[in-house]
Design a protein around this motif. Structure first.
Motif, short mmCIF file in Angstrom:
data_model
loop_
_atom_site.label_atom_id
_atom_site.label_comp_id
_atom_site.label_asym_id
_atom_site.label_seq_id
_atom_site.Cartn_x
_atom_site.Cartn_y
_atom_site.Cartn_z
N HIS A 122 0.84 -1.14 -0.03
CA HIS A 122 0.15 -0.11 -0.30
C HIS A 122 0.86 1.18 0.23
O HIS A 122 1.90 1.23 0.74
CB HIS A 122 -0.95 -0.01 1.51
N VAL A 131 -2.98 -1.59 12.08
CA VAL A 131 -1.58 -0.87 11.51
C VAL A 131 -0.57 -0.93 12.80
O VAL A 131 -0.93 -0.47 13.51
CB VAL A 131 -1.85 0.47 11.03
N GLU A 143 0.94 -5.13 3.89
CA GLU A 143 -0.03 -5.93 4.61
C GLU A 143 0.28 -7.59 4.23
O GLU A 143 0.42 -7.85 3.41
CB GLU A 143 -1.54 -5.67 3.87
N CYS A 198 -0.78 -4.40 8.70
CA CYS A 198 0.10 -3.43 7.98
C CYS A 198 1.13 -3.14 8.86
O CYS A 198 1.19 -2.78 9.89
CB CYS A 198 -0.93 -2.41 7.41
N GLU A 212 3.58 0.95 2.92
CA GLU A 212 3.34 -0.46 3.97
C GLU A 212 2.93 -1.65 3.28
O GLU A 212 2.62 -1.69 2.03
CB GLU A 212 1.84 0.25 4.71
#
Length: 168
Positions: free
Chosen positions: A31, A57, A148, A137, A146
């Motif tokens: 991401h 996150v 995941e 994440c 990021e």
């Protein structure tokens, strides 16, 4: 101003973190978003930009436990419990590491330290709340990026101990 977010399939190349994930054959999603240097929290910025709950996150923090650098991975929605971190690695005393030492040892810059693909592999503790989610994440190795992945894969790739080290 709205931040751009791109969801991309896993691919070779990129940061040491994404290279490590690809080499391990671990499924992951990248991401990316436009990093705002004025945002007060890297982790909260990532959660907001991706539209992901802050409890999914995780931020990567580097601490010293009895003089040994140790990685702590905790939800951005909370903070690190230093006493719990020390206990998780059978240590007595923990404190946050010098940022320059953390950057030098991991090979990443603050706000972009990934638990994956670090220059020197450090002992790692993952907050046990990660196991409540199908995916989490973490930083992919630079601000605005990021990855995941499944928490079990994260723990396995980092040889992490799972322990309750986060405070809500």
């Amino acid at each position: 101003m709205a931040k751009k977010q791109k969801k991309q399939p896993a691919q070779a190349g990129g940061t040491p973190a994404t290279v490590a994930l690809t080499a391990a054959g671990t499924p992951f999603t990248v991401h990316s978003y436009e990093h705002d240097p004025s945002h007060p929290s890297y982790g909260e910025e990532a959660a907001e930009a991706m539209g992901v709950s802050p409890d999914r996150v995780f931020k990567t923090l580097v601490a010293e436990v009895d003089g040994t650098l140790t990685v702590a991975i905790v939800p951005v929605a909370g903070s690190l419990d230093l006493k719990a971190l020390a206990a998780a690695v059978a240590g007595k005393r923990a404190m946050m590491a010098d940022p320059a030492a953390a950057e030098r040892t991991t090979g990443y810059v603050r706000g972009g330290i990934s638990p994956l693909g670090q220059r020197k592999k450090l002992r790692t503790v993952l907050d046990d709340s990660a196991s409540a989610h199908p995916t989490v994440c973490v930083s992919a190795g630079r601000r605005g990026l990021e990855v995941e992945l499944a928490p079990g894969d994260l723990a396995s790739l980092t040889d992490a101990v799972l322990a309750p080290i986060g405070r809500g």
